[in-house]
Design an enzyme around this catalytic site. Structure first.
Site, PDB file in Angstrom:
ATOM      1  N   LYS A 183      -8.533  -3.508  -3.581  1.00  0.00           N
ATOM      2  CA  LYS A 183      -7.820  -4.408  -4.502  1.00  0.00           C
ATOM      3  C   LYS A 183      -6.386  -4.575  -4.003  1.00  0.00           C
ATOM      4  O   LYS A 183      -5.552  -3.692  -4.121  1.00  0.00           O
ATOM      5  CB  LYS A 183      -7.787  -3.870  -5.938  1.00  0.00           C
ATOM      6  CG  LYS A 183      -7.395  -4.999  -6.891  1.00  0.00           C
ATOM      7  CD  LYS A 183      -6.578  -4.586  -8.074  1.00  0.00           C
ATOM      8  CE  LYS A 183      -5.106  -4.477  -7.872  1.00  0.00           C
ATOM      9  NZ  LYS A 183      -4.351  -5.732  -7.656  1.00  0.00           N
ATOM     10  N   GLU A 259       0.493   7.116  -1.840  1.00  0.00           N
ATOM     11  CA  GLU A 259       1.721   6.834  -1.075  1.00  0.00           C
ATOM     12  C   GLU A 259       2.644   6.098  -2.030  1.00  0.00           C
ATOM     13  O   GLU A 259       2.377   4.954  -2.391  1.00  0.00           O
ATOM     14  CB  GLU A 259       1.418   5.949   0.139  1.00  0.00           C
ATOM     15  CG  GLU A 259       0.457   6.550   1.127  1.00  0.00           C
ATOM     16  CD  GLU A 259       1.025   7.715   1.908  1.00  0.00           C
ATOM     17  OE1 GLU A 259       2.231   8.021   1.749  1.00  0.00           O
ATOM     18  OE2 GLU A 259       0.264   8.339   2.651  1.00  0.00           O
ATOM     19  N   CYS A 293       9.137   1.187   1.225  1.00  0.00           N
ATOM     20  CA  CYS A 293       9.145   2.497   0.571  1.00  0.00           C
ATOM     21  C   CYS A 293      10.049   3.474   1.301  1.00  0.00           C
ATOM     22  O   CYS A 293      10.537   4.423   0.711  1.00  0.00           O
ATOM     23  CB  CYS A 293       7.723   3.038   0.493  1.00  0.00           C
ATOM     24  SG  CYS A 293       6.897   3.031   2.080  1.00  0.00           S
ATOM     25  N   GLU A 394      14.621   4.001  -7.417  1.00  0.00           N
ATOM     26  CA  GLU A 394      14.246   3.100  -6.328  1.00  0.00           C
ATOM     27  C   GLU A 394      14.525   1.648  -6.722  1.00  0.00           C
ATOM     28  O   GLU A 394      14.008   1.169  -7.731  1.00  0.00           O
ATOM     29  CB  GLU A 394      12.763   3.265  -6.021  1.00  0.00           C
ATOM     30  CG  GLU A 394      12.324   2.467  -4.814  1.00  0.00           C
ATOM     31  CD  GLU A 394      10.852   2.645  -4.493  1.00  0.00           C
ATOM     32  OE1 GLU A 394      10.026   2.537  -5.419  1.00  0.00           O
ATOM     33  OE2 GLU A 394      10.538   2.877  -3.320  1.00  0.00           O
TER      34      GLU A 394
HETATM   35  P1  NDP Z   1       2.782  -1.258  -8.099  1.00  0.00           P
HETATM   36  O1  NDP Z   1       2.685   0.191  -8.328  1.00  0.00           O
HETATM   37  O2  NDP Z   1       3.253  -2.138  -9.183  1.00  0.00           O
HETATM   38  O3  NDP Z   1       1.388  -1.860  -7.636  1.00  0.00           O
HETATM   39  C1  NDP Z   1       0.644  -1.316  -6.579  1.00  0.00           C
HETATM   40  C2  NDP Z   1      -0.797  -1.728  -6.740  1.00  0.00           C
HETATM   41  O4  NDP Z   1      -1.332  -1.108  -7.904  1.00  0.00           O
HETATM   42  C3  NDP Z   1      -0.993  -3.235  -6.932  1.00  0.00           C
HETATM   43  O5  NDP Z   1      -2.185  -3.637  -6.306  1.00  0.00           O
HETATM   44  C4  NDP Z   1      -1.119  -3.335  -8.446  1.00  0.00           C
HETATM   45  O6  NDP Z   1      -1.780  -4.489  -8.867  1.00  0.00           O
HETATM   46  C5  NDP Z   1      -1.920  -2.088  -8.745  1.00  0.00           C
HETATM   47  N1  NDP Z   1      -1.855  -1.645 -10.126  1.00  0.00           N
HETATM   48  C6  NDP Z   1      -0.891  -1.906 -11.047  1.00  0.00           C
HETATM   49  N2  NDP Z   1      -1.195  -1.290 -12.212  1.00  0.00           N
HETATM   50  C7  NDP Z   1      -2.367  -0.634 -12.025  1.00  0.00           C
HETATM   51  C8  NDP Z   1      -3.191   0.174 -12.835  1.00  0.00           C
HETATM   52  N3  NDP Z   1      -2.885   0.436 -14.110  1.00  0.00           N
HETATM   53  N4  NDP Z   1      -4.333   0.682 -12.322  1.00  0.00           N
HETATM   54  C9  NDP Z   1      -4.664   0.435 -11.031  1.00  0.00           C
HETATM   55  N5  NDP Z   1      -3.923  -0.339 -10.212  1.00  0.00           N
HETATM   56  C10 NDP Z   1      -2.780  -0.858 -10.689  1.00  0.00           C
HETATM   57  O7  NDP Z   1       3.682  -1.379  -6.791  1.00  0.00           O
HETATM   58  P2  NDP Z   1       4.200  -2.704  -6.114  1.00  0.00           P
HETATM   59  O8  NDP Z   1       3.060  -3.589  -5.737  1.00  0.00           O
HETATM   60  O9  NDP Z   1       5.295  -3.247  -6.972  1.00  0.00           O
HETATM   61  O10 NDP Z   1       4.796  -2.118  -4.742  1.00  0.00           O
HETATM   62  C11 NDP Z   1       6.049  -1.558  -4.660  1.00  0.00           C
HETATM   63  C12 NDP Z   1       5.964  -0.048  -4.727  1.00  0.00           C
HETATM   64  O11 NDP Z   1       5.116   0.468  -3.712  1.00  0.00           O
HETATM   65  C13 NDP Z   1       7.304   0.578  -4.476  1.00  0.00           C
HETATM   66  O12 NDP Z   1       7.607   1.553  -5.443  1.00  0.00           O
HETATM   67  C14 NDP Z   1       7.165   1.241  -3.113  1.00  0.00           C
HETATM   68  O13 NDP Z   1       7.989   2.324  -2.891  1.00  0.00           O
HETATM   69  C15 NDP Z   1       5.723   1.581  -3.067  1.00  0.00           C
HETATM   70  N6  NDP Z   1       5.275   1.677  -1.688  1.00  0.00           N
HETATM   71  C16 NDP Z   1       5.010   2.907  -1.158  1.00  0.00           C
HETATM   72  C17 NDP Z   1       4.661   3.049   0.161  1.00  0.00           C
HETATM   73  C18 NDP Z   1       4.342   4.382   0.740  1.00  0.00           C
HETATM   74  O14 NDP Z   1       3.656   4.420   1.747  1.00  0.00           O
HETATM   75  N7  NDP Z   1       4.777   5.481   0.168  1.00  0.00           N
HETATM   76  C19 NDP Z   1       4.566   1.899   1.042  1.00  0.00           C
HETATM   77  C20 NDP Z   1       4.835   0.657   0.384  1.00  0.00           C
HETATM   78  C21 NDP Z   1       5.168   0.568  -0.949  1.00  0.00           C
HETATM   79  P3  NDP Z   1      -0.895  -5.768  -9.327  1.00  0.00           P
HETATM   80  O15 NDP Z   1      -0.216  -6.241  -8.095  1.00  0.00           O
HETATM   81  O16 NDP Z   1      -1.871  -6.706  -9.860  1.00  0.00           O
HETATM   82  O17 NDP Z   1       0.076  -5.251 -10.370  1.00  0.00           O
END
Ligand code: NDP
Length: 504
Positions: A183, A259, A293, A394
């Site tokens: 997803k 992650e 991130c 962040e």
């Molecule tokens: P989110 O946590 O908002 O979303 C990540 C994914 O989770 C999306 O596909 C989102 O779908 C999905 N999601 C949201 N809510 C739920 C739920 N309740 N149950 C299951 N899945 C869910 O992060 P962002 O997309 O805003 O990305 C930014 C974040 O990612 C930052 O905090 C960043 O630091 C982190 N990140 C970490 C990395 C690492 O390797 N440590 C690398 C890159 C980013 P939808 O888009 O539809 O909301």
């Protein structure tokens, strides 16, 4: 060359069980070009019904059918076919990511050209996954272990590096023999769908092995995380969402790797090569518009060089060319999503209210300055205290907090005084200090005299609230395997059936 001339929305279908399908409900949602702010494509809005179909397909492919009877060597070859197809389509995949995500074309082409290495590497590892013969302390027994794939894996990925982060998970999972449902983020689903069309559909991967459910996290994401036939969740995203995913997944004892976010310290000692460190500080926070991130969002500068360093830093950051991410000369592109744009601006206000001194940027860039929508000026705050919210939370944008420190102990104390532990940078010419500080920093990656370097060979992941488990390198494959212990008794049966069989 990225074409923005057509105004008609491209209509994507998703890929489930080897077929191109609409969402069961027929619903779609729009995806936007962050540079223009205009919608450019329609994405199927998958919900629980679609997730059920996709997971069932993945479970079938795992239990029966051609994938589960492939030899490990043949699996390795399948990964190498995927790698070759990514190489073939690297430029197109990069352009789609630029369109949907706003990342710079120069960074994206480098990223998609490098992505095949993950599939070559794990393709090579596929037939080196092996158990062991264990010399158990009983002469009549023959004991061995089997390393078996965990089963159906669900990947949930964020919007900031959609294709790369899906690839980091897909390559080891396939090498291990798992099947997968992905997803992607609702904001950036297109590059994964193009990847399925150009790469997976052509790579002779059996139906059901890789499936995509596009849709919203709270609906499609949660349906995946709670599905009883999903054995493992690999999640990349924010820490709050990661905590929710972990909690839901734990109810059915799924394996989980996370992650998550970061607030990484980039530490500049007074014995560094200043120009290198200035460039490293810029790359840490303004590359990818700070939407990474591993952003080095806390710049710790030794007080002895603070003023001279900051002067050079601001001078270089001021030169950053904002603009169209599809142009090679652009250095800072747009913010990817409207909510993220609002979030970054709100943190700039928070920093000002906390008393941090803004010496560069500090607000949205006008259309003339950025050339499009959702641009934030590269922003630098001085006089930041590490306990301020701007230093602890962040932002995920081009906003740098500069914090002074006195000596090595002070730097390490400030660096570790944070809930996160994803990355850290150290700028010094002292070998002793480099190793010493690298050891004392509580973070999954420490870069010395470089920043934001990644490789398929180097484990990547977080300490503390930055996550669980590791991606990349040999360690990543363990997350997709489980160990079975097999005991063969070649001796007589019998003995006291009411007590445990121990050696002595
Ligand atoms: P989110 O946590 O908002 O979303 C990540 C994914 O989770 C999306 O596909 C989102 O779908 C999905 N999601 C949201 N809510 C739920 C739920 N309740 N149950 C299951 N899945 C869910 O992060 P962002 O997309 O805003 O990305 C930014 C974040 O990612 C930052 O905090 C960043 O630091 C982190 N990140 C970490 C990395 C690492 O390797 N440590 C690398 C890159 C980013 P939808 O888009 O539809 O909301």
């Amino acid at each position: 060359m990225l074409d923005r001339t057509t105004t008609e929305l491209k209509k994507y279908r998703t890929y489930i069980d080897g077929k191109w399908v609409d969402a069961a409900s027929g619903k779609t949602f729009q995806t936007f070009d962050p540079y223009t702010g205009e919608p450019w494509a329609l994405i199927p809005k998958c919900e629980k019904a679609d997730v059920d179909i996709a997971v069932e397909a993945a479970a079938r492919a795992f239990d029966t059918g051609p994938w589960c009877s492939l030899t490990q060597t043949a699996r390795g070859k399948a990964l190498r076919r995927i790698a070759a197809l990514i190489e073939k389509h690297a430029e197109h995949l990069a352009e789609i990511e630029v369109r949907d995500n706003g990342k710079l074309i120069s960074e994206m082409v480098a990223q998609t050209r490098y992505l095949p290495e993950w599939f070559y590497y794990y393709g090579g590892l596929a037939d080196k996954i092996q158990g062991a013969v264990v010399p158990v302390d009983r002469p009549e027994h023959f004991n061995y272990t089997l390393r078996e794939p965990v089963g159906v894996c669900a990947f949930i990925t964020p919007w900031n590096s959609p294709l790369m982060l899906a690839g980091w998970k897909l390559a080891p999972a396939l090498a291990a023999g798992c099947t997968v449902v992905i997803k992607p983020s609702e904001y950036t689903s297109a590059s994964l769908l193009e990847f399925m069309r150009l790469v997976i559909a052509d790579a002779d991967i059996p139906p059901g092995v890789i499936n995509v459910v596009t849709g919203y996290g709270a609906v499609a994401g949660e349906a995946l995380v709670t599905h009883p036939k999903v054995a493992k969740i690999a999640f990349t995203g924010g820490t709050a969402t990661g905590a929710r995913v972990n909690e839901l997944a734990s109810r059915s004892f799924k394996k989980v790797s996370l992650e998550l976010g970061g607030k990484s310290p980039n530490i500049v000692f007074d014995d560094c090569i200043i120009d290198d460190a200035v460039s490293g500080a810029i790359s840490g926070i303004f590359a990818a518009t700070g939407q990474t991130c591993i952003a080095g969002s806390r710049l710790l500068v030794q007080e002895t060089i603070h003023d001279v360093f900051v002067e050079k830093l601001v001078a270089m950051a001021r030169q950053a060319r904002l603009g169209d991410p599809s142009k090679a000369e652009t250095q800072v592109g747009p913010v990817t999503t409207p909510p993220q744009y609002e979030k970054i601006l709100s943190y700039i206000d928070i920093a000002k209210a906390e008393g941090a001194r803004c010496v560069l940027g500090g607000g949205p860039a006008t259309k003339e300055e950025g050339g499009g929508r959702y641009f934030v000026k590269p922003t630098i705050f001085l006089d930041v205290d590490n306990r301020m919210r701007i230093a602890q939370e962040e932002v995920f944008g081009p906003v740098l907090s500069v914090i002074r420190f006195k000596d090595e102990d002070d730097a390490v104390r400030i660096a570790n005084d944070i809930a996160y532990g994803l990355g850290a940078g150290v700028w010094t010419q002292s070998v002793k200090r480099a190793h010493g500080v690298a050891k004392r920093i509580k973070a999954g990656t420490v870069w010395v005299n470089t920043y934001r370097a990644v490789s398929f060979l180097m484990p990547f992941g977080g300490y503390k609230a930055s996550g669980l488990g590791r991606e990349n390198g040999m360690e990543a494959i363990d997350g997709y395997l489980q160990t079975k212990s097999v005991w063969i008794n070649n001796g007589p049966g019998g003995g006291n059936p009411f007590i445990m069989k121990t050696a002595s």
